[in-house]
Design an enzyme around this catalytic site. Structure first.
Site, PDB file in Angstrom:
ATOM      1  N   HIS A   1       1.124   3.918   2.169  1.00  0.00           N
ATOM      2  CA  HIS A   1       1.513   4.668   3.356  1.00  0.00           C
ATOM      3  C   HIS A   1       3.023   4.876   3.325  1.00  0.00           C
ATOM      4  O   HIS A   1       3.776   4.014   2.860  1.00  0.00           O
ATOM      5  CB  HIS A   1       1.097   3.912   4.626  1.00  0.00           C
TER       6      HIS A   1
ATOM      7  N   ASP B   1       5.607   4.786   5.301  1.00  0.00           N
ATOM      8  CA  ASP B   1       6.618   3.883   5.840  1.00  0.00           C
ATOM      9  C   ASP B   1       6.799   2.639   4.976  1.00  0.00           C
ATOM     10  O   ASP B   1       7.702   1.836   5.233  1.00  0.00           O
ATOM     11  CB  ASP B   1       6.285   3.492   7.281  1.00  0.00           C
ATOM     12  N   HIS B   2       5.983   2.497   3.941  1.00  0.00           N
ATOM     13  CA  HIS B   2       6.092   1.344   3.049  1.00  0.00           C
ATOM     14  C   HIS B   2       6.546   1.732   1.635  1.00  0.00           C
ATOM     15  O   HIS B   2       6.719   0.835   0.805  1.00  0.00           O
ATOM     16  CB  HIS B   2       4.745   0.621   2.959  1.00  0.00           C
TER      17      HIS B   2
ATOM     18  N   HIS C   1       0.866  -1.177   0.000  1.00  0.00           N
ATOM     19  CA  HIS C   1       0.000   0.000   0.000  1.00  0.00           C
ATOM     20  C   HIS C   1       0.902   1.225   0.000  1.00  0.00           C
ATOM     21  O   HIS C   1       2.131   1.098   0.037  1.00  0.00           O
ATOM     22  CB  HIS C   1      -0.966  -0.007   1.190  1.00  0.00           C
TER      23      HIS C   1
ATOM     24  N   HIS D   1      -7.070  -2.928   5.753  1.00  0.00           N
ATOM     25  CA  HIS D   1      -6.360  -1.802   6.363  1.00  0.00           C
ATOM     26  C   HIS D   1      -7.133  -0.522   6.065  1.00  0.00           C
ATOM     27  O   HIS D   1      -8.212  -0.551   5.472  1.00  0.00           O
ATOM     28  CB  HIS D   1      -4.926  -1.752   5.822  1.00  0.00           C
TER      29      HIS D   1
END
Length: 305
Positions: A63, A65-66, A61, A133
């Site tokens: 976000h 931090d990814h 996904h 999520h």
């Protein structure tokens, strides 16, 4: 060589000892990079793995931090003179974010974008399943096709030896002997990665028969309320996921910065994981895939086909 290289184990915020998320799977000469958070390029250097080994990048996904490490990884590949195509897989609803990240990377890479939606196959032996999520999120599974395990006694009885064994494997039959006559089915190896999600059917499908399951473990069981609110897994839920799927090895990652000591989380996961070996990953850890599962009712002295 089939090995997982853990590049980062933090979740939303990195810590002094944990980099943002990032996992590299080395699989028969291929490199699949999952969720490169900030600092992934530097973590590759620390791990001693050249960015040129990466052929696919998979985002669960968008976000930060990814995926905020994506431009750095792509730019490093250009700097290193990578000439092979690099395939980038991501949820279609993240198109704008992905395009923005790619736009600030150094140009010159043969980057091929593969947005996807819904469950299914996104590349040869690579599948996705939807997770639960706060934004559209998918987990990934790499599944080796099933093979066959040769039975030496049956080969000998059929008079097949030396180069004829390879010929039989290649052609499927030889001098009236079929490959099925001298072998038994052997399951292929499976790797699965389940990131930010509440417990859901998609995560269960990914974990089924996984030889190596990488699962987020953002919260301890005592913080189940936080996990439910933010749609993440607790340690016990990660362990239960491995147990329900019959996973052989569970690697826990994506830890909240509130936990300095990971031993209690590992213990909670282990208590629920059934027969799975459980590891709380540290940055730069490496995990080899377990040996292939033996075929059911496999006779002694068999040889993998």
């Amino acid at each position: 060589m089939r090995e997982l290289v853990v590049l980062g184990t933090a979740s939303q915020a990195p810590t002094r000892t944990r980099n943002h998320n990032g996992h590299l799977l080395l699989w028969d000469g291929r490199g699949l990079l999952f969720d490169p958070g900030e600092g992934t390029q530097r973590q590759l250097v620390h791990a001693g793995v050249a960015a040129s080994r990466i052929g696919r990048i998979c985002l669960t996904h968008v976000h930060g931090d990814h995926c905020y490490g994506l431009p750095g990884v792509l730019s490093r590949m250009v700097l290193d003179g990578v000439e092979h195509p690099v395939h980038l897989h991501y949820p279609a609803t993240g198109e704008d974010v992905v395009r923005a990240l790619v736009s600030v990377a150094t140009p010159g890479l043969d980057l091929r974008l593969h947005p996807h939606g819904g469950p299914g196959q996104v590349a040869e032996d690579l599948e996705v399943r939807p997770l639960d999520h706060r934004v559209e999120t998918y987990g990934y599974r790499l599944a080796e096709p099933a093979g066959r395990t040769l039975l030496p006694d049956r080969l000998a009885a059929a008079g097949i030896a030396g180069p004829d064994v390879r010929r039989l494997q290649r052609e499927g039959s030889l001098r009236g002997t079929a490959l099925a006559d001298v072998s038994v089915p052997r399951p292929g190896q499976r790797f699965a990665l389940v990131m930010d999600t509440a417990p859901c059917a998609g995560a269960e499908e990914l974990a089924e028969d996984a030889d190596l399951l990488v699962a987020e473990c953002t919260y301890a069981d005592d913080d189940a309320g936080l996990a439910a609110r933010h749609r993440h897994l607790t340690a016990g839920q990660a362990g239960a996921l491995a147990a329900a799927g019959g996973a052989r090895t569970l690697v826990l990652t994506h830890f909240s910065a509130r936990y300095e000591d990971l031993a209690p989380l590992a213990a909670q996961a282990r208590a629920a994981a059934g027969g799975a070996a459980v590891h709380a990953a540290e940055d730069l850890d490496r995990f080899a895939l377990p040996r292939r599962r033996a075929p059911r009712d496999q006779p002694a002295g068999t040889t993998p086909a």
